[in-house]
Design a protein around this motif. Structure first.
Motif, PDB file in Angstrom:
ATOM      1  N   PRO A   1      21.340  -0.568  35.852  1.00 38.37           N
ATOM      2  CA  PRO A   1      20.074  -0.825  35.142  1.00 38.37           C
ATOM      3  C   PRO A   1      20.252  -0.770  33.633  1.00 38.37           C
ATOM      4  N   GLU A   2      19.203  -1.132  32.893  1.00 38.54           N
ATOM      5  CA  GLU A   2      19.280  -1.223  31.438  1.00 38.54           C
ATOM      6  C   GLU A   2      19.225   0.131  30.748  1.00 38.54           C
ATOM      7  N   THR A   3      18.814   1.164  31.470  1.00 37.65           N
ATOM      8  CA  THR A   3      18.855   2.535  30.944  1.00 37.65           C
ATOM      9  C   THR A   3      19.462   3.448  32.003  1.00 37.65           C
ATOM     10  N   ALA A   4      19.935   4.614  31.589  1.00 37.98           N
ATOM     11  CA  ALA A   4      20.553   5.553  32.533  1.00 37.98           C
ATOM     12  C   ALA A   4      19.593   5.892  33.657  1.00 37.98           C
ATOM     13  N   TRP A   5      20.033   5.663  34.894  1.00 41.50           N
ATOM     14  CA  TRP A   5      19.224   5.918  36.086  1.00 41.50           C
ATOM     15  C   TRP A   5      17.904   5.122  36.094  1.00 41.50           C
ATOM     16  N   ASN A   6      17.840   4.117  35.193  1.00 43.08           N
ATOM     17  CA  ASN A   6      16.612   3.331  35.054  1.00 43.08           C
ATOM     18  C   ASN A   6      15.413   4.226  34.732  1.00 43.08           C
ATOM     19  N   THR A   7      15.711   5.357  34.083  1.00 45.23           N
ATOM     20  CA  THR A   7      14.687   6.386  33.827  1.00 45.23           C
ATOM     21  C   THR A   7      14.669   6.853  32.378  1.00 45.23           C
ATOM     22  N   PHE A   8      15.869   7.097  31.814  1.00 40.16           N
ATOM     23  CA  PHE A   8      15.967   7.711  30.492  1.00 40.16           C
ATOM     24  C   PHE A   8      16.047   6.630  29.406  1.00 40.16           C
ATOM     25  N   ASP A   9      14.918   6.339  28.803  1.00 34.37           N
ATOM     26  CA  ASP A   9      14.836   5.267  27.804  1.00 34.37           C
ATOM     27  C   ASP A   9      15.681   5.553  26.559  1.00 34.37           C
ATOM     28  N   PHE A  10      15.940   6.840  26.285  1.00 31.44           N
ATOM     29  CA  PHE A  10      16.735   7.189  25.110  1.00 31.44           C
ATOM     30  C   PHE A  10      18.237   7.000  25.362  1.00 31.44           C
ATOM     31  N   LEU A  11      18.606   6.585  26.598  1.00 31.08           N
ATOM     32  CA  LEU A  11      20.001   6.304  26.921  1.00 31.08           C
ATOM     33  C   LEU A  11      20.145   4.868  27.433  1.00 31.08           C
ATOM     34  N   PRO A  12      19.978   3.878  26.545  1.00 33.91           N
ATOM     35  CA  PRO A  12      20.176   2.494  26.975  1.00 33.91           C
ATOM     36  C   PRO A  12      21.597   2.292  27.482  1.00 33.91           C
ATOM     37  N   SER A  13      21.736   1.432  28.475  1.00 31.20           N
ATOM     38  CA  SER A  13      23.020   1.243  29.147  1.00 31.20           C
ATOM     39  C   SER A  13      23.350  -0.236  29.246  1.00 31.20           C
ATOM     40  N   TYR A  14      24.626  -0.520  29.432  1.00 35.35           N
ATOM     41  CA  TYR A  14      25.060  -1.891  29.677  1.00 35.35           C
ATOM     42  C   TYR A  14      25.467  -2.007  31.147  1.00 35.35           C
ATOM     43  N   ASN A  15      25.674  -3.218  31.590  1.00 31.44           N
ATOM     44  CA  ASN A  15      26.083  -3.479  32.970  1.00 31.44           C
ATOM     45  C   ASN A  15      27.516  -4.023  32.984  1.00 31.44           C
ATOM     46  N   PRO A  16      28.561  -3.151  33.091  1.00 32.81           N
ATOM     47  CA  PRO A  16      28.513  -1.723  33.415  1.00 32.81           C
ATOM     48  C   PRO A  16      28.573  -0.856  32.158  1.00 32.81           C
ATOM     49  N   PRO A  17      28.153   0.410  32.260  1.00 35.03           N
ATOM     50  CA  PRO A  17      28.343   1.347  31.153  1.00 35.03           C
ATOM     51  C   PRO A  17      29.824   1.675  30.998  1.00 35.03           C
ATOM     52  N   SER A  18      30.268   1.868  29.773  1.00 31.64           N
ATOM     53  CA  SER A  18      31.705   2.014  29.509  1.00 31.64           C
ATOM     54  C   SER A  18      32.316   3.290  30.085  1.00 31.64           C
ATOM     55  N   GLY A  19      31.613   4.399  30.007  1.00 36.17           N
ATOM     56  CA  GLY A  19      32.227   5.687  30.362  1.00 36.17           C
ATOM     57  C   GLY A  19      31.893   6.206  31.734  1.00 36.17           C
ATOM     58  N   ILE A  20      31.601   5.302  32.669  1.00 34.30           N
ATOM     59  CA  ILE A  20      31.129   5.735  33.983  1.00 34.30           C
ATOM     60  C   ILE A  20      32.203   6.464  34.786  1.00 34.30           C
ATOM     61  N   SER A  21      33.442   6.401  34.336  1.00 31.32           N
ATOM     62  CA  SER A  21      34.518   7.122  35.035  1.00 31.32           C
ATOM     63  C   SER A  21      34.269   8.624  35.058  1.00 31.32           C
ATOM     64  N   LEU A  22      33.398   9.112  34.169  1.00 29.19           N
ATOM     65  CA  LEU A  22      33.066  10.539  34.172  1.00 29.19           C
ATOM     66  C   LEU A  22      32.597  10.983  35.552  1.00 29.19           C
ATOM     67  N   PHE A  23      31.880  10.120  36.266  1.00 25.74           N
ATOM     68  CA  PHE A  23      31.390  10.467  37.600  1.00 25.74           C
ATOM     69  C   PHE A  23      32.487  10.342  38.656  1.00 25.74           C
ATOM     70  N   TYR A  24      33.492   9.508  38.389  1.00 27.73           N
ATOM     71  CA  TYR A  24      34.634   9.438  39.293  1.00 27.73           C
ATOM     72  C   TYR A  24      35.424  10.745  39.262  1.00 27.73           C
ATOM     73  N   PHE A  25      35.364  11.438  38.129  1.00 26.18           N
ATOM     74  CA  PHE A  25      36.099  12.696  38.015  1.00 26.18           C
ATOM     75  C   PHE A  25      35.590  13.724  39.022  1.00 26.18           C
ATOM     76  N   LEU A  26      34.307  13.624  39.365  1.00 25.55           N
ATOM     77  CA  LEU A  26      33.755  14.538  40.367  1.00 25.55           C
ATOM     78  C   LEU A  26      34.448  14.329  41.702  1.00 25.55           C
ATOM     79  N   LEU A  27      34.775  13.081  42.010  1.00 27.87           N
ATOM     80  CA  LEU A  27      35.511  12.769  43.235  1.00 27.87           C
ATOM     81  C   LEU A  27      36.897  13.398  43.191  1.00 27.87           C
TER      82      LEU A  27
END
Length: 250
Positions: free
Chosen positions: A196-222
């Motif tokens: 979505p255009e913002t993080a979780w399609n919820t946080f307007d103060f965190l506009p996002s691109y498709n895809p966001p550049s640093g999404i690997s942060l969540f892969y680290f949880l894996l």
């Protein structure tokens, strides 16, 4: 020639990340908007391709990595349903969780692990980490400036700050960042999934691109989850390995 023992950085890179990148292009193409014009069963072919790839990799790795691959699949399964279905962090083409996604996470994990553990790569580790860090900063900054990707930039900076105090894991996670960036660019351009255009399609103060550049942060949880499960299952062996490391340091 063994990948881990190889003295050639080119050989080690191609046999790990190179093979993975080619497989990503081919596998995701089978679920792409190109392929759905040929068949309505595009995702079925992508699933078959992934399971074949998964079992080929699973057959070749050692017992320890086999166990971690199983953990990766299980964690990815629950993580995908949490982040995609429950939280709406991103959406797949058919608004489901494709069967190829959880084993795909495991294959990415193994390829990055073997690359970062290869003798020829470890030999040049400091230099590679430096180049990877420069690339990541340029990549995330470009997305911030030209795509207004604040969400991705924030996650990128968080990743680099975390890795400052983790020299043993730094190469693995920097490599994971770049691998995930490549995976996300291919997947979103094939329209396999969308952010979505913002993080979780919820946080307007965190506009996002498709895809966001640093999404690997969540892969680290894996990755951390795989390691945590392995430690819990093999407490004695893990304790012995830590003691050996301490002795080597002294």
């Amino acid at each position: 020639m063994s990948l881990l023992a190889s003295k050639s950085t080119i050989f080690a890179s191609f046999k790990s990340l190179g093979a993975l990148f080619l497989f990503i292009i081919f596998g995701l193409f089978l679920d792409s908007y190109f392929f759905i014009e040929i068949t309505e069963n595009a995702q079925l072919y992508a699933n078959i391709s992934m399971f074949i790839g998964f079992f080929i990799v699973f057959w070749q790795v050692n017992k320890r990595v086999k166990e971690q691959m199983i953990y990766a699949v299980l964690i990815a399964f629950f993580g995908e349903y949490l982040f995609s279905i429950a939280l709406g962090m991103y959406t797949y083409r058919l608004e489901n969780i494709p069967h190829y996604i959880p084993p795909g996470h495991a294959i990415v994990y193994v390829a990055v692990l073997y690359f970062s553990k290869a003798a020829s790569i470890i030999k040049h580790r400091i230099k590679i980490e430096k180049y990877f860090t420069y690339f990541i900063l340029i990549y995330a900054t470009s997305f911030l400036i030209f795509k207004n990707d604040v969400f991705g930039f924030v996650m990128t900076i968080a990743t680099l700050l975390i890795l400052r105090n983790k020299p043993k894991e730094r190469l693995f996670y920097l490599t994971m960042y770049i691998t995930v960036a490549y995976l996300e660019i291919i997947g979103t351009n094939y329209l396999c999934w969308k952010w979505p255009e913002t993080a979780w399609n919820t946080f307007d103060f965190l506009p996002s691109y498709n895809p966001p550049s640093g999404i690997s942060l969540f892969y680290f949880l894996l990755d951390l989850g795989c390691l945590w499960f392995y430690k819990k299952r093999h407490k004695l062996a893990w304790s012995r390995m830590k003691n050996i490391r301490k002795l080597k340091m002294h």
